[in-house]
Design a protein around this motif. Sequence first.
Motif, mmCIF file in Angstrom:
data_model
loop_
_atom_site.group_PDB
_atom_site.id
_atom_site.type_symbol
_atom_site.label_atom_id
_atom_site.label_comp_id
_atom_site.label_asym_id
_atom_site.label_seq_id
_atom_site.Cartn_x
_atom_site.Cartn_y
_atom_site.Cartn_z
ATOM 1 N N ARG A 43 0.819 6.642 -0.566
ATOM 2 C CA ARG A 43 -0.276 6.598 -1.627
ATOM 3 C C ARG A 43 -1.187 5.583 -1.943
ATOM 4 N NH1 ARG A 43 -3.931 7.037 -4.470
ATOM 5 N NH2 ARG A 43 -4.117 7.998 -6.544
ATOM 6 N N ASP A 44 -0.569 4.243 -1.858
ATOM 7 C CA ASP A 44 -1.432 2.992 -1.900
ATOM 8 C C ASP A 44 -2.481 2.610 -0.899
ATOM 9 O OD1 ASP A 44 0.126 2.767 -4.390
ATOM 10 O OD2 ASP A 44 1.483 1.401 -3.493
ATOM 11 N N ASP A 45 -2.434 3.410 0.197
ATOM 12 C CA ASP A 45 -3.220 2.877 1.292
ATOM 13 C C ASP A 45 -4.451 4.004 1.480
ATOM 14 O OD1 ASP A 45 -1.609 0.890 2.068
ATOM 15 O OD2 ASP A 45 -0.322 2.228 3.381
ATOM 16 N N ILE A 46 -4.380 4.840 0.593
ATOM 17 C CA ILE A 46 -5.338 6.128 0.354
ATOM 18 C C ILE A 46 -7.014 5.450 0.747
ATOM 19 C CG2 ILE A 46 -5.816 6.356 -1.919
ATOM 20 C CD1 ILE A 46 -6.052 9.086 -1.718
ATOM 21 N N SER A 47 -7.198 4.538 0.264
ATOM 22 C CA SER A 47 -8.666 4.147 0.616
ATOM 23 C C SER A 47 -8.978 3.576 1.755
ATOM 24 C CB SER A 47 -9.124 2.903 -0.464
ATOM 25 O OG SER A 47 -9.045 3.445 -1.828
ATOM 26 N N GLU A 48 -8.050 2.906 2.486
ATOM 27 C CA GLU A 48 -8.235 2.368 3.707
ATOM 28 C C GLU A 48 -8.087 3.533 4.636
ATOM 29 O OE1 GLU A 48 -6.730 -1.005 7.257
ATOM 30 O OE2 GLU A 48 -6.022 -0.706 5.023
ATOM 31 N N VAL A 49 -7.196 4.478 4.575
ATOM 32 C CA VAL A 49 -6.772 5.718 5.201
ATOM 33 C C VAL A 49 -8.085 6.540 5.434
ATOM 34 C CG1 VAL A 49 -5.606 7.685 5.982
ATOM 35 C CG2 VAL A 49 -4.518 5.447 5.323
ATOM 36 N N VAL A 50 -8.830 7.152 4.214
ATOM 37 C CA VAL A 50 -9.803 7.755 4.139
ATOM 38 C C VAL A 50 -10.893 7.044 4.810
ATOM 39 C CG1 VAL A 50 -11.663 8.720 2.589
ATOM 40 C CG2 VAL A 50 -9.071 9.046 2.074
ATOM 41 N N GLU A 51 -11.051 5.870 4.642
ATOM 42 C CA GLU A 51 -12.473 5.143 5.002
ATOM 43 C C GLU A 51 -12.456 5.393 6.778
ATOM 44 O OE1 GLU A 51 -13.914 0.446 5.675
ATOM 45 O OE2 GLU A 51 -12.894 1.140 3.838
ATOM 46 N N ILE A 52 -11.103 5.216 7.341
ATOM 47 C CA ILE A 52 -11.137 5.093 8.859
ATOM 48 C C ILE A 52 -11.139 6.439 9.168
ATOM 49 C CG2 ILE A 52 -9.221 5.125 10.720
ATOM 50 C CD1 ILE A 52 -7.809 2.619 9.174
ATOM 51 N N ALA A 53 -10.609 7.496 8.505
ATOM 52 C CA ALA A 53 -10.725 9.083 9.043
ATOM 53 C C ALA A 53 -12.300 9.181 8.934
ATOM 54 C CB ALA A 53 -9.883 9.720 8.054
ATOM 55 N N ASN A 54 -13.009 9.189 7.765
ATOM 56 C CA ASN A 54 -14.416 9.244 7.543
ATOM 57 C C ASN A 54 -15.199 8.807 8.772
ATOM 58 O OD1 ASN A 54 -17.054 8.019 6.265
ATOM 59 N ND2 ASN A 54 -16.687 10.178 5.937
ATOM 60 N N ALA A 55 -15.025 7.506 9.170
ATOM 61 C CA ALA A 55 -15.783 6.953 10.239
ATOM 62 C C ALA A 55 -15.546 7.845 11.621
ATOM 63 C CB ALA A 55 -15.297 5.682 10.417
ATOM 64 N N HIS A 56 -14.371 7.979 11.749
ATOM 65 C CA HIS A 56 -14.254 9.072 12.989
ATOM 66 C C HIS A 56 -14.649 10.272 12.923
ATOM 67 C CE1 HIS A 56 -11.704 5.132 13.631
ATOM 68 N NE2 HIS A 56 -11.625 5.657 14.847
ATOM 69 N N LEU A 57 -14.627 10.861 11.886
ATOM 70 C CA LEU A 57 -15.119 12.195 11.697
ATOM 71 C C LEU A 57 -16.745 12.319 11.664
ATOM 72 C CD1 LEU A 57 -12.776 13.831 8.798
ATOM 73 C CD2 LEU A 57 -12.785 14.503 11.150
ATOM 74 N N ARG A 58 -17.060 11.364 10.934
ATOM 75 C CA ARG A 58 -18.860 11.031 10.693
ATOM 76 C C ARG A 58 -19.423 10.910 11.978
ATOM 77 N NH1 ARG A 58 -20.845 6.701 9.211
ATOM 78 N NH2 ARG A 58 -18.706 5.899 8.212
ATOM 79 N N GLU A 59 -18.974 9.569 12.758
ATOM 80 C CA GLU A 59 -19.551 9.050 13.901
ATOM 81 C C GLU A 59 -18.764 8.610 14.934
ATOM 82 O OE1 GLU A 59 -23.716 6.317 14.233
ATOM 83 O OE2 GLU A 59 -22.635 6.285 12.381
ATOM 84 N N PRO A 60 -17.950 9.323 15.615
ATOM 85 C CA PRO A 60 -17.024 8.968 16.628
ATOM 86 C C PRO A 60 -17.919 8.300 17.681
ATOM 87 C CG PRO A 60 -17.314 11.157 16.622
ATOM 88 C CD PRO A 60 -18.053 10.809 15.416
ATOM 89 N N LEU A 61 -17.309 7.156 18.307
ATOM 90 C CA LEU A 61 -18.096 6.567 19.634
ATOM 91 C C LEU A 61 -17.864 7.529 20.732
ATOM 92 C CD1 LEU A 61 -17.148 2.875 19.163
ATOM 93 C CD2 LEU A 61 -19.258 4.091 18.479
#
Length: 380
Positions: A43-61
């Motif tokens: 639970r405490d890591d939600i912000s970083e995990v969501v940020e990583i996931a969003n980047a890879h969903l939104r603009e994967p290389l």
Amino acid sequence: MLAGGAQGYPAGDVGERLADLNVDGSLYGLASDHIVGELVFERDDISEVVEIANAHLREPLLDQAWLNRISDGVEQNVTEERSQPAAAGFEAARWAVFGEQPLRNALSLHGLDAFEELARDDILAWHAETFTRTPEAVTVAGAIDAEAAGLALDSLFEGLPEKGRSMTRDVAPDFKPRRILLHMPEAEVSSLAFIAPVPSTRQGGEVEDVLLINALGGDDQSVLFNAMRTNLRASYAFGAGMDNFTRDHRIIVMAGEVDTSKIADAESVVREAYIKFQKTGLEGDVAERKAPLKAYLSEINDFVIDLAGVELQNSLDGGDPGRVQNSIDELEAVTEVSLSERLKNAFPKIDEFTVIAVSPEADSLPDACVITTPREAVDC
């Protein structure tokens, strides 16, 4: 997508960071109808995990070197699987049921040249029309309230398009019963499979199905397992299960390896065992049959990924929210009468099954349509 990196995340690096955070993240196909994404994290890591996931969903290389590596691995796995008799038999079944329809190729990856022809631009186009801000269903489980979950989901989908392209899921399966023998002279073992349609899970009866299919061929105490051991003195296992071609097109399968010289005998044993099972139903106390499933459902609240997964399936089936919380009540409502009715009305008759044998001997299955490649099954 994860291995190939995203803006701010070099290809191949993020996996180590997620491992450090004890995060499990995955994307996979579900019943040919959906792409499912899962995130399991502290639970405490939600912000970083969501940020990583969003980047890879939104603009994967979608790094080309990683695409090549993954493509080569998938192609090798598909090639190796096709060399196995059982896998070849199921590929023949898909040809028989769907023929040249696109779904069959999606299920079988028949054209291996597709791996060579697939370009990065194709994958980028698929990504752009697949991942949007409007998923068909979302489930959240764990130590989080609705408001916090909503904010996390907004962040997860930030920057994604509102909607993708319109889709049609039209498919016309042909489940007419057939007898097929796939002749593979180089095969070291033979296999036998029975396949027939059953109602979609969205029509109900799923708890009865779980109990019935387990009794039919779920373990070493099942009807099919005992029939093979008793009647053929066989050392091999023969089981049963249910699977989805799509959410609307679901099948029951009875399958296993058999001695080449005993394929015809094995077919007769399976037929007789199934006929008897459909007539007499479960043997023994129904409460005892329910006990293992009840134990699992009693503990499901302790496993958030199971909880969310079951609820997601329910949501895609159009069920009421929170159904998973009432699953034990559904199990308790199952009776000998409801099981008998399910066997009678939802399970196919034995003559409605397509029978597919794979054997090094071309005459192993009497009166069969003999083919030498799975594709020929469409003409049987």
